[in-house]
Enzyme design. Structure first.
Site, PDB file in Angstrom:
ATOM      1  N   LYS A 201       0.760  -1.194   0.229  1.00 36.31           N
ATOM      2  CA  LYS A 201       0.082   0.099   0.180  1.00 36.31           C
ATOM      3  C   LYS A 201       1.049   1.234   0.022  1.00 36.31           C
ATOM      4  O   LYS A 201       1.646   1.490   0.882  1.00 36.31           O
ATOM      5  CB  LYS A 201      -0.917  -0.185   1.196  1.00 36.31           C
ATOM      6  CG  LYS A 201      -1.897   1.195   1.255  1.00 36.31           C
ATOM      7  CD  LYS A 201      -2.952   1.105   2.398  1.00 36.31           C
ATOM      8  CE  LYS A 201      -3.599   2.088   2.471  1.00 36.31           C
ATOM      9  NZ  LYS A 201      -4.703   2.044   3.675  1.00 36.31           N
ATOM     10  N   LYS A 254      -2.056  -1.627  -3.825  1.00 33.96           N
ATOM     11  CA  LYS A 254      -3.134  -0.152  -3.854  1.00 33.96           C
ATOM     12  C   LYS A 254      -2.249   0.855  -4.050  1.00 33.96           C
ATOM     13  O   LYS A 254      -1.133   1.132  -3.184  1.00 33.96           O
ATOM     14  CB  LYS A 254      -3.732  -0.549  -2.572  1.00 33.96           C
ATOM     15  CG  LYS A 254      -4.582   0.684  -2.357  1.00 33.96           C
ATOM     16  CD  LYS A 254      -4.961   0.496  -1.067  1.00 33.96           C
ATOM     17  CE  LYS A 254      -5.847   1.932  -0.683  1.00 33.96           C
ATOM     18  NZ  LYS A 254      -6.468   1.977   0.625  1.00 33.96           N
TER      19      LYS A 254
HETATM   20  C1  PBG Z   1      -7.674   3.010   5.557  1.00 34.74           C
HETATM   21  C2  PBG Z   1      -8.089   2.940   3.896  1.00 34.74           C
HETATM   22  C3  PBG Z   1      -7.724   3.981   2.938  1.00 34.74           C
HETATM   23  C4  PBG Z   1      -8.152   3.508   1.774  1.00 34.74           C
HETATM   24  C5  PBG Z   1      -8.582   2.177   2.105  1.00 34.74           C
HETATM   25  N1  PBG Z   1      -8.558   1.972   3.457  1.00 34.74           N
HETATM   26  C6  PBG Z   1      -7.227   5.474   2.871  1.00 34.74           C
HETATM   27  C7  PBG Z   1      -5.935   5.592   3.635  1.00 34.74           C
HETATM   28  O1  PBG Z   1      -5.023   4.679   3.671  1.00 34.74           O
HETATM   29  O2  PBG Z   1      -5.536   6.923   3.604  1.00 34.74           O
HETATM   30  C8  PBG Z   1      -8.341   4.406   0.182  1.00 34.74           C
HETATM   31  C9  PBG Z   1      -9.299   3.633  -0.576  1.00 34.74           C
HETATM   32  C10 PBG Z   1      -9.556   4.605  -1.777  1.00 34.74           C
HETATM   33  O3  PBG Z   1      -8.737   5.594  -2.042  1.00 34.74           O
HETATM   34  O4  PBG Z   1     -10.470   4.485  -2.343  1.00 34.74           O
HETATM   35  N2  PBG Z   1      -6.444   3.078   5.990  1.00 34.74           N
END
Ligand code: PBG
Length: 331
Positions: A201, A254
């Site tokens: 991520k 992601k």
């Molecule tokens: C929570 C989370 C996030 C997303 C999914 N789970 C936000 C982040 O890490 O700031 C992002 C999902 C999206 O942008 O569609 N940690």
């Protein structure tokens, strides 16, 4: 052999010929629909930066879940928008928390539909960070503590699984989160529940609209001490390897669009199902261009989703899941 003996256009000559030689197929079974749930009643509120995506209160959620199930989508990724935030994100692991309530309700309505619980604290902490903050008295720096946060994430995962979640999807990027959650689930008698790890991520600007939607923007600083640097891909292999060793059942990358090479790298190096998260800004950009009449939304979306699969994704989390499912049905 070369031209003129070789002619690539022979296999593109008709729709039937192209159908015959197509290498990648997108189906409704590849798609998972994210869903935002909130407290109160009779709420169906559109997220301004994500047209077509809503906050639903539990009573209004039913109609949406019904549509998702009717379209043949196999799973929902559940995000809670709580009415209470504190330092430790306690509403994330409250038995009456919004995610727990929504999970029980969905499973009662559609036992076959998979509920995937996003396991993180950032929507639930008053700091907007994915864990507990420690202030270093000597340097004056504030940062998320790793090991203390693991205990809270584990507690959250166990309560989500007890509420009926079929898959736990931890997105917090603490070191050791898969091991901690696996151990917690196993001790709670939930060894049958798989973990879909947000393994890779990145610290990305593509989450902007989501943070508006989930009210989860960090109140100070950023997430760069726990989410990955967008410039790195060897590091992605190290992250994924740790998760495999710790017992992850799925590996996620992601965001997706700017990280197609990372999806492919994981696919080539690991034998677990690879999940691509087509994140909020990837959705919003398409919606904005389509609203201006600049692009053919349906064609762009289906081409993009097919591209994720070609890159190596087995599963796609996308805000377009419902639309794509109905377009695929029409095709
Ligand atoms: C929570 C989370 C996030 C997303 C999914 N789970 C936000 C982040 O890490 O700031 C992002 C999902 C999206 O942008 O569609 N940690």
């Amino acid at each position: 052999m070369a031209f003129p003996t070789v002619r690539h256009r022979r296999l593109r000559s008709s729709a039937a010929m192209r159908n015959l030689v197509r290498e990648t197929t997108l189906t409704v079974h590849d798609l998972i629909q994210p869903l935002f749930v909130t407290h109160d009643t009779n709420v169906k509120e559109e997220i301004p930066s994500m047209p077509g995506v809503y906050h639903f209160s539990l009573d209004r959620m039913d109609e949406e879940v019904h549509q998702i199930a009717e379209l043949g989508i196999q799973g929902i990724l559940l995000f809670g928008v709580p009415d209470h935030k504190d330092e430790v994100g306690s509403s994330a692991y409250d038995e009456q928390g919004i995610v727990q309530q929504a999970t029980r309700r969905i499973k009662a309505l559609y036992p076959e539909l998979l509920v995937i619980a996003d396991t993180c604290l950032c929507q639930f902490t008053n700091t907007g960070h994915c864990g507990v903050i420690h202030h270093d008295p000597t340097t004056g720096r504030a940062d998320v503590t790793n090991d203390e946060s693991l205990a809270l994430l584990t507690r959250t995962a166990v309560s989500q699984a007890r509420a009926g979640a079929d898959i736990i999807a931890p997105s917090n990027m603490m070191d050791g989160f898969v091991a901690a959650i696996r151990e917690g689930l196993d001790e709670a008698g939930l060894s049958h529940i798989p973990i879909m790890s947000y393994s890779v991520k990145y610290s990305s600007a593509f989450y902007g609209p989501f943070r508006d939607a989930a009210h989860s923007a960090p109140q100070f600083g950023d997430r760069k001490t726990y989410q990955m640097d967008p410039a790195n891909s060897m590091e992605a292999l190290r992250e994924a390897e740790s998760d495999v060793i710790e017992g992850a059942d799925f590996l996620m990358v992601k965001p997706a669009l700017a990280y197609m090479d990372v999806i492919r790298r994981l696919k080539d190096n690991f034998d677990l199902p690879i999940v691509a998260y087509n994140v909020s800004a990837e959705y919003s950009m398409v919606k904005a261009a389509a609203a201006n009449g600049w692009i053919d939304e349906r064609a762009i979306v289906l081409e993009t989703l097919t591209g994720f699969k070609r890159a190596g994704a087995d599963i796609i989390l996308t805000y377009f899941a419902k639309d794509a499912a109905s377009w695929l049905r029409q095709n």
